[in-house]
Structure formats: structure tokens, C-alpha cells
Design a protein around this motif. Structure first.
Motif, PDB file in Angstrom:
ATOM      1  N   GLY A   1       3.397   4.872  -8.008  1.00 15.13           N
ATOM      2  CA  GLY A   1       4.353   6.246  -8.053  1.00 15.13           C
ATOM      3  C   GLY A   1       5.279   6.037  -8.941  1.00 15.13           C
ATOM      4  N   VAL A   2       6.697   6.509  -8.390  1.00 14.37           N
ATOM      5  CA  VAL A   2       7.612   6.583  -9.155  1.00 14.37           C
ATOM      6  C   VAL A   2       8.873   5.545  -8.915  1.00 14.37           C
ATOM      7  N   CYS A   3       9.352   5.081  -9.996  1.00 13.69           N
ATOM      8  CA  CYS A   3      10.674   4.240  -9.638  1.00 13.69           C
ATOM      9  C   CYS A   3      11.893   5.111  -9.597  1.00 13.69           C
ATOM     10  N   GLU A   4      12.554   5.008  -8.646  1.00 16.54           N
ATOM     11  CA  GLU A   4      13.900   5.771  -8.469  1.00 16.54           C
ATOM     12  C   GLU A   4      14.952   4.801  -8.926  1.00 16.54           C
ATOM     13  N   ALA A   5      16.241   5.031  -8.461  1.00 11.66           N
ATOM     14  CA  ALA A   5      17.380   4.185  -9.289  1.00 11.66           C
ATOM     15  C   ALA A   5      17.278   2.841  -8.573  1.00 11.66           C
ATOM     16  N   ALA A   6      16.406   2.245  -8.885  1.00  7.27           N
ATOM     17  CA  ALA A   6      15.957   0.851  -8.424  1.00  7.27           C
ATOM     18  C   ALA A   6      16.125  -0.319  -9.331  1.00  7.27           C
ATOM     19  N   THR A   7      15.904  -1.598  -8.867  1.00  3.69           N
ATOM     20  CA  THR A   7      15.799  -2.692  -9.886  1.00  3.69           C
ATOM     21  C   THR A   7      14.466  -3.457 -10.039  1.00  3.69           C
TER      22      THR A   7
ATOM     23  N   LYS B   1       0.743  -1.111   0.046  1.00  6.68           N
ATOM     24  CA  LYS B   1       0.000  -0.027   0.024  1.00  6.68           C
ATOM     25  C   LYS B   1       0.948   1.130   0.024  1.00  6.68           C
ATOM     26  N   GLY B   2       2.169   1.370   0.353  1.00  2.87           N
ATOM     27  CA  GLY B   2       3.040   2.328   0.436  1.00  2.87           C
ATOM     28  C   GLY B   2       4.153   2.223  -0.629  1.00  2.87           C
ATOM     29  N   ASP B   3       5.494   2.653   0.017  1.00  2.00           N
ATOM     30  CA  ASP B   3       6.507   2.650  -0.717  1.00  2.00           C
ATOM     31  C   ASP B   3       7.413   1.157  -0.444  1.00  2.00           C
ATOM     32  N   VAL B   4       8.046   0.907  -1.516  1.00  2.00           N
ATOM     33  CA  VAL B   4       9.128  -0.108  -1.399  1.00  2.00           C
ATOM     34  C   VAL B   4      10.382   0.765  -0.928  1.00  2.00           C
ATOM     35  N   ASP B   5      10.646   0.461   0.553  1.00  2.00           N
ATOM     36  CA  ASP B   5      11.655   1.037   1.056  1.00  2.00           C
ATOM     37  C   ASP B   5      12.251   0.090   2.447  1.00  2.00           C
ATOM     38  N   ASN B   6      13.118   0.860   3.357  1.00  2.00           N
ATOM     39  CA  ASN B   6      13.564  -0.028   4.317  1.00  2.00           C
ATOM     40  C   ASN B   6      12.203  -0.566   5.249  1.00  2.00           C
ATOM     41  N   SER B   7      10.861  -0.231   5.163  1.00  4.48           N
ATOM     42  CA  SER B   7       9.979  -0.992   5.946  1.00  4.48           C
ATOM     43  C   SER B   7       9.726  -2.198   5.224  1.00  4.48           C
ATOM     44  N   THR B   8       9.879  -2.277   3.953  1.00  2.00           N
ATOM     45  CA  THR B   8       9.549  -3.480   3.288  1.00  2.00           C
ATOM     46  C   THR B   8      10.750  -4.370   2.871  1.00  2.00           C
ATOM     47  N   GLY B   9      11.644  -3.606   2.570  1.00  2.00           N
ATOM     48  CA  GLY B   9      12.972  -4.403   1.828  1.00  2.00           C
ATOM     49  C   GLY B   9      12.671  -4.856   0.552  1.00  2.00           C
ATOM     50  N   ASN B  10      13.588  -5.502  -0.047  1.00  2.00           N
ATOM     51  CA  ASN B  10      13.620  -5.977  -1.311  1.00  2.00           C
ATOM     52  C   ASN B  10      12.235  -7.105  -1.719  1.00  2.00           C
ATOM     53  N   ILE B  11      11.705  -6.980  -2.682  1.00  2.00           N
ATOM     54  CA  ILE B  11      10.437  -7.916  -2.877  1.00  2.00           C
ATOM     55  C   ILE B  11      11.064  -8.840  -3.955  1.00  2.00           C
TER      56      ILE B  11
ATOM     57  N   SER C   1       6.588 -10.972 -16.723  1.00  2.00           N
ATOM     58  CA  SER C   1       5.734 -10.504 -17.396  1.00  2.00           C
ATOM     59  C   SER C   1       5.918  -8.977 -17.908  1.00  2.00           C
ATOM     60  N   ASN C   2       4.673  -8.077 -17.483  1.00  2.00           N
ATOM     61  CA  ASN C   2       4.780  -6.835 -17.705  1.00  2.00           C
ATOM     62  C   ASN C   2       5.097  -5.847 -16.773  1.00  2.00           C
ATOM     63  N   ILE C   3       5.517  -4.909 -16.963  1.00  2.00           N
ATOM     64  CA  ILE C   3       5.980  -3.742 -16.077  1.00  2.00           C
ATOM     65  C   ILE C   3       4.974  -2.445 -16.264  1.00  2.00           C
ATOM     66  N   VAL C   4       4.371  -1.897 -15.635  1.00  2.00           N
ATOM     67  CA  VAL C   4       3.567  -0.603 -15.721  1.00  2.00           C
ATOM     68  C   VAL C   4       3.915   0.253 -14.604  1.00  2.00           C
ATOM     69  N   LEU C   5       4.512   1.594 -15.057  1.00  2.00           N
ATOM     70  CA  LEU C   5       4.844   2.584 -13.893  1.00  2.00           C
ATOM     71  C   LEU C   5       4.005   3.720 -14.126  1.00  2.00           C
ATOM     72  N   GLY C   6       2.891   3.912 -13.377  1.00  2.00           N
ATOM     73  CA  GLY C   6       2.060   4.769 -13.475  1.00  2.00           C
ATOM     74  C   GLY C   6       2.672   6.477 -13.370  1.00  2.00           C
ATOM     75  N   ASN C   7       3.819   6.715 -12.613  1.00  2.00           N
ATOM     76  CA  ASN C   7       4.240   7.992 -12.425  1.00  2.00           C
ATOM     77  C   ASN C   7       5.540   7.975 -13.073  1.00  2.00           C
ATOM     78  N   GLY C   8       5.771   6.922 -13.951  1.00  2.00           N
ATOM     79  CA  GLY C   8       7.427   7.061 -14.405  1.00  2.00           C
ATOM     80  C   GLY C   8       8.441   6.591 -13.816  1.00  2.00           C
ATOM     81  N   ALA C   9       9.697   6.679 -14.379  1.00  2.00           N
ATOM     82  CA  ALA C   9      10.926   6.153 -13.793  1.00  2.00           C
ATOM     83  C   ALA C   9      11.828   7.378 -13.854  1.00  2.00           C
ATOM     84  N   LYS C  10      12.662   7.706 -12.683  1.00  2.00           N
ATOM     85  CA  LYS C  10      13.733   8.820 -12.671  1.00  2.00           C
ATOM     86  C   LYS C  10      15.002   7.831 -12.231  1.00  2.00           C
ATOM     87  N   GLY C  11      15.693   7.230 -13.277  1.00  2.00           N
ATOM     88  CA  GLY C  11      16.694   6.130 -12.456  1.00  2.00           C
ATOM     89  C   GLY C  11      17.917   7.057 -12.305  1.00  2.00           C
ATOM     90  N   MET C  12      18.262   8.171 -12.549  1.00  2.00           N
ATOM     91  CA  MET C  12      19.600   8.603 -12.297  1.00  2.00           C
ATOM     92  C   MET C  12      20.952   7.843 -12.797  1.00  2.00           C
TER      93      MET C  12
END
Length: 532
Positions: free
Chosen positions: A299-305, A261-271, A310-321
Motif C-alpha cells: 500500500g502507501v507509506c504515510e508519515a512513518a519511518t 496481511k493488513g496495515d501497520v497501525d495500532n493493531s500491530t504497533g511498530n515492527i 537491505s532494500n525497500i519497495v513501496l508498491g503504492n508510493g509514499a506520501k510523507g507530509m
């Protein structure tokens, strides 16, 4: 004409009896007399004498025609024929002038003797009433066999709707969030039904021979995949669990959907999930999301993997740096892509791609408000469609179209490996030649003899590997010589864009607009804009 004509037989021969009304002699038409004579089959008539007699008007007269004392009036005949394919039968009547008509029973007997069993008696009666001599009439028709109905699979959902399809708004922008990619399934839902094949209907020919019908082809087996089961009667594919519907390798899977429901961050770890993943928030820098099914990020995909089976959908795009990796076995759909390395086995759809490295087996389609492709390297198997390509600052934007990115990558990897091995081979050959020179002078001890054998084996191994790599390069090079593929821009292609299509390339030095670039087999040419 009131004069009566008839043929009669007397003791001394056959006579023509002409009877006219009393006191009203008439000239008898010769043709009617000849017709009547022919109907009785008389062949010894003196027509010259008869013709002379008939020149005058006759009231009543007997004219001897023949010495025959036995005659029989000719009758109509009928013949029956069957078509080559035995699907139609015809009868033809032959009636000499003045002949007696054939009886319907006699005609039916002729049809039966011909082996025709499918004759319509009512039709025969109608033909007997109106037929003409020498005209064939259809008297029977066979019935061709009716092929059975093929079995089929009935899908209880629209399989095409499982591919992401951005919606174009009235203002020209694209809603990359409303894709309808995730299709939820409840446990017990019927996914696919098996419709069995139906038997055909046998036909028959006019002789009563049965023509066997071709049976309908059976349907394909139910495409049972993960978390699905087949009903006891074998006719339905049913979901065993509630989850997300997916088609992969022509199999239907129901995958449990993992929702964050939120972000993939330290609270979730890698998936790393077997199934589909839906993320309502962002994927922050340094994190990884892997899924065997779809990955959908609101949301947004940052400098992540991101790695999807199958398919990938990025509703707010990717700013990968310049550090993000986005890899999908199917399609990648995003509002924008910036500073990313993107790999797609299918198509890539976005509003803009900026300063990214793109490897796409299918098409790159830039749609929406900007439709922009700027900077980086884009390798595409089929075609690029955009509004604007290149930077107004003139920076390099490299496009390679028509070569499968996988083949191109394998070719480059093989070339690099072959170059390294050739360098190593040169060093080994120097060592082998030095040891052989000492061998000729009988200056090799046992240790150096063993080293020489070892170095010769290394040399042979390197030569074999170099040859294998050359064969792989030749194979991939053949696949890369295609002149297919195209680059299309509805607005313009700016200077600084390098375009490679198959074996031809060009560097755009002056802005070109509303065009499509293609390889004509010799060079890249410009034609009017087309998405085809």
C-alpha cells in the motif's frame, strides 16, 4: 641420353668410363660429369683437359681423372635440431650431387643421439621418401601441459534477480508492485554447490622431459550465512529453515519473512524484525518499521519511518507530509515519493519524487509515465535520470550530483562542530588571558591558579579537536572535488533548478530540453541527452 657414365679405380688411378651405344657417338654434358666426380670427392682433376675432351662427340672412352687408387662415394648426411622451447625437433638432410641416400636407421640414430625421444618413426619414414636437401622437416613435437579446471561455486538461483526491477508496461507506466523481490526458500533446498578444481594433464617436450601441469585454483568457500548449513561432504550449502533468500556482505542468508496481511497501525504497533517484512496494506502515520532484510509494502507509506538493512519497495508510493523517513542500506523503489526524507545506500527508482530530501549513494532514476523530479534537495553520488525536472511555477529544485552524500553530510557536520568549538575557544582564551594578567601582578590565589591550569588544559583540548575536525574536513573535501556525475532529462529542465556537479554549479533560468548536464572540469555544460 643413352650414354652411360661411371667412375672406376684401376692400378694407376681413377678413370671416367664413358660408354655410348655402338655407332652412335654423343656429346656428353659436362655438368653431369662434374656432379659425378664431386660425389666421389676427387679434388685433383684437371678440369681444363677434361673440358677439352668433352667438347667432341664421344662413342666410348676411358679418361683418367686422378692418380688416386682408393676413393669412396659421398653419402647423404642428416642433422637434428631442437627448438629453444624444446617443443619441436627438426631434421635437415644434406645430399651432395650424386651422393648415396642415407639409410633410415642411420637417420634414426642421429635423432636418438640428439636426445630426441618423441620422434614419430612413421613420420620419419614418410620424410625419407619425399625429402629435399637443405629443407628442415618437423620430426617430433612435444605436448604442452593442460591447465587444470578452476573450482567454482554454482548458484542454484539467479543472484541478480534479488535486486528490485520495476517492469515497464506497454502504455509507458511502470508496475512497481510486480518486482519479484521476495524469493522464498524451503528448508533443505540446495542454495550453492561447490564444484572442486580439477587436476591438469602433464605435458612433455621432445626430449621426454615432463612438463608439470598447473593445478586449477580452488573455488571460494561456500558463502554460509544465517540459517544455512554445509553438507557432510562439504559440497553443498543448504537452507536450514524455510524463509526468504538474501545476499548480504557476500554471504547467503535465509531469513524468516514476517508478513502483515493488513496495515501497520495500532493493531500491530511498530515492527522491529530480524529478517524481511512484507506488508500487504499501508504503514500509517507515526509508526515505524525496521527490518534487517527487505521491506516490501503493497500500500502507501504515510508519515512513518522505514529502516531496512537491505532494500525497500513501496508498491503504492509514499506520501510523507514532510515527516516520513525512508532509509535503506540498498535500493529504494517506489511508485511515487512525496514529502519524504529518503536515504539510500544504492539506487532510487520511482515514477516521481516531489518536495523531498533525498540522499542517494548511487543513481536516482525516474521512469514510467511521469519521470518527474520537483522541489526539495536531491543529493546523488552518481547521476540523475528523469523525464522532467523542476516545477512550472518556478520553485527551487536543488540537485547535487557527483559528491557522496555521506561525505557531504560529514563535511557539513564537521564544519558546524568546528565553528562551535572555535567560538568556545575564543571565550576560553579570553579567560586564560585575564588570569595570566592577574598572575603577572601576583594577584592569583590558589583557587584561581588551579582554575588557570584547568582553562589551559581546556584550551589545548579545544585546539586539538579543532585540528582533528579540520583534517576530517580536508579529507571529505578532497572526496567532494570530483567532476563526475550527470543530470539527464529526456523532456526538459525548468527554470528554478539549481544544479551542483562536483565543484561547479549553475542555476537554470531558461527552460532547456532533451539534455544532459555535466562538469567539464571548469563549469557545467549542456550536451545531448544520454543515460550513459
Amino acid at each position: 641420353m643413352s650414354t652411360k657414365l661411371e667412375i672406376t679405380v684401376k692400378n694407376d688411378g681413377t678413370y671416367l668410363i664413358i660408354t655410348s651405344p655402338p655407332g652412335k657417338p654423343e656429346k656428353v654434358p659436362r655438368a653431369e660429369v662434374v656432379t659425378l666426380i664431386e660425389a666421389y670427392g676427387l679434388t685433383d682433376v684437371d678440369y681444363v683437359a677434361l673440358n677439352n675432351t668433352l667438347k667432341e662427340e664421344i662413342e666410348s672412352m676411358e679418361i683418367k681423372l686422378s692418380d688416386k687408387t682408393e676413393i669412396k662415394k659421398a653419402t647423404e648426411t642428416v642433422t637434428a635440431e631442437i627448438s629453444r622451447d624444446r617443443m619441436e625437433a627438426y631434421i635437415t638432410f644434406t645430399k651432395p650431387p650424386g651422393a648415396e641416400p642415407i639409410d633410415i636407421n642411420e637417420a634414426a640414430a642421429v635423432i636418438e643421439r640428439a636426445g630426441i625421444t618423441a620422434a614419430d618413426k612413421n613420420l620419419l619414414a614418410r620424410v625419407m621418401d619425399m625429402h629435399r636437401s637443405g629443407v628442415p622437416y618437423t620430426i617430433a613435437k612435444g605436448a604442452p601441459p593442460q591447465k587444470g579446471e578452476d573450482g567454482r561455486l554454482h548458484y542454484h538461483f539467479d543472484s541478480s534477480s534479488l535486486a528490485p526491477k520495476p517492469k515497464l508496461k506497454e502504455d509507458g507506466t511502470v508496475d512497481f508492485r510486480d518486482l519479484g523481490l521476495i524469493r522464498l526458500i524451503n528448508k533443505g533446498d540446495i542454495l550453492v554447490s561447490h564444484i572442486p578444481a580439477k587436476e591438469g594433464i602433464d605435458g612433455y617436450d621432445v626430449c621426454g622431459r615432463v612438463l608439470p601441469a598447473q593445478k586449477g585454483r580452488p573455488a571460494s568457500p561456500l558463502p554460509r550465512g544465517k540459517n544455512t548449513t554445509v553438507s557432510n561432504d562439504g559440497l553443498n550449502l543448504i537452507a536450514e529453515v524455510s524463509g526468504v533468500l538474501e545476499i548480504q556482505a557476500k554471504k547467503i542468508n535465509v531469513l524468516a519473512c514476517f508478513e502483515i496481511k493488513g496495515d501497520v497501525d495500532n493493531s500491530t504497533g511498530n515492527i522491529d524484525f530480524t529478517g524481511s517484512v512484507t506488508i500487504k496494506g499501508n504503514v500509517l502515520t507515526g509508526f515505524t518499521v525496521k527490518a534487517t532484510g527487505n521491506i516490501e509494502i503493497g500500500g502507501v507509506c504515510e508519515a512513518a519511518t522505514l529502516i531496512s538493512g537491505s532494500n525497500i519497495v513501496l508498491g503504492n508510493g509514499a506520501k510523507g507530509m514532510d515527516k516520513a523517513l525512508i532509509e535503506a542500506a540498498g535500493d529504494v523503489t517506489a511508485k511515487y515519493i512525496e514529502g519524504c526524507h529518503v536515504i539510500a545506500g544504492g539506487n532510487i527508482s520511482a515514477d516521481s519524487i516531489v518536495n523531498s530530501t533525498v540522499n542517494c549513494d548511487g543513481n536516482v532514476i525516474l521512469m514510467g509515465k511521469y519521470g518527474l523530479l520537483v522541489g526539495g534537495v536531491t543529493l546523488v553520488g552518481e547521476k540523475i535520470i528523469a523525464k522532467s525536472i523542476g516545477s512550472p511555477m518556478g520553485g527551487l529544485t536543488e540537485l547535487q550530483v557527483g559528491n557522496n552524500p555521506k561525505d557531504l553530510t560529514k563535511y557539513k557536520d564537521s564544519f558546524a562542530e568546528q565553528t562551535r568549538l572555535k567560538s568556545e575557544l575564543e571565550r576560553v582564551e579570553v579567560a586564560v588571558n585575564s588570569l595570566k594578567a592577574l598572575q603577572k601582578k601576583d594577584q592569583l590565589n590558589d583557587e584561581k591558579k588551579e582554575l588557570l591550569l584547568k582553562m589551559i588544559n581546556v584550551k589545548l583540548g579545544l585546539q586539538t579537536k579543532i585540528t582533528e575536525l579540520q583534517n576530517e574536513m580536508d579529507e571529505h573535501a578532497g572526496a567532494m572535488n570530483s567532476s563526475s556525475g550527470s543530470v539527464s532529462a529526456s523532456k526538459f529542465i525548468r527554470p528554478g533548478v539549481k544544479v551542483v556537479i562536483g565543484n561547479a554549479q549553475m542555476l537554470v533560468t531558461d527552460e532547456i530540453s532533451n539534455c544532459t548536464l555535466r562538469n567539464n572540469g571548469e563549469k557545467i555544460i549542456k550536451v545531448p541527452y544520454s543515460e550513459a
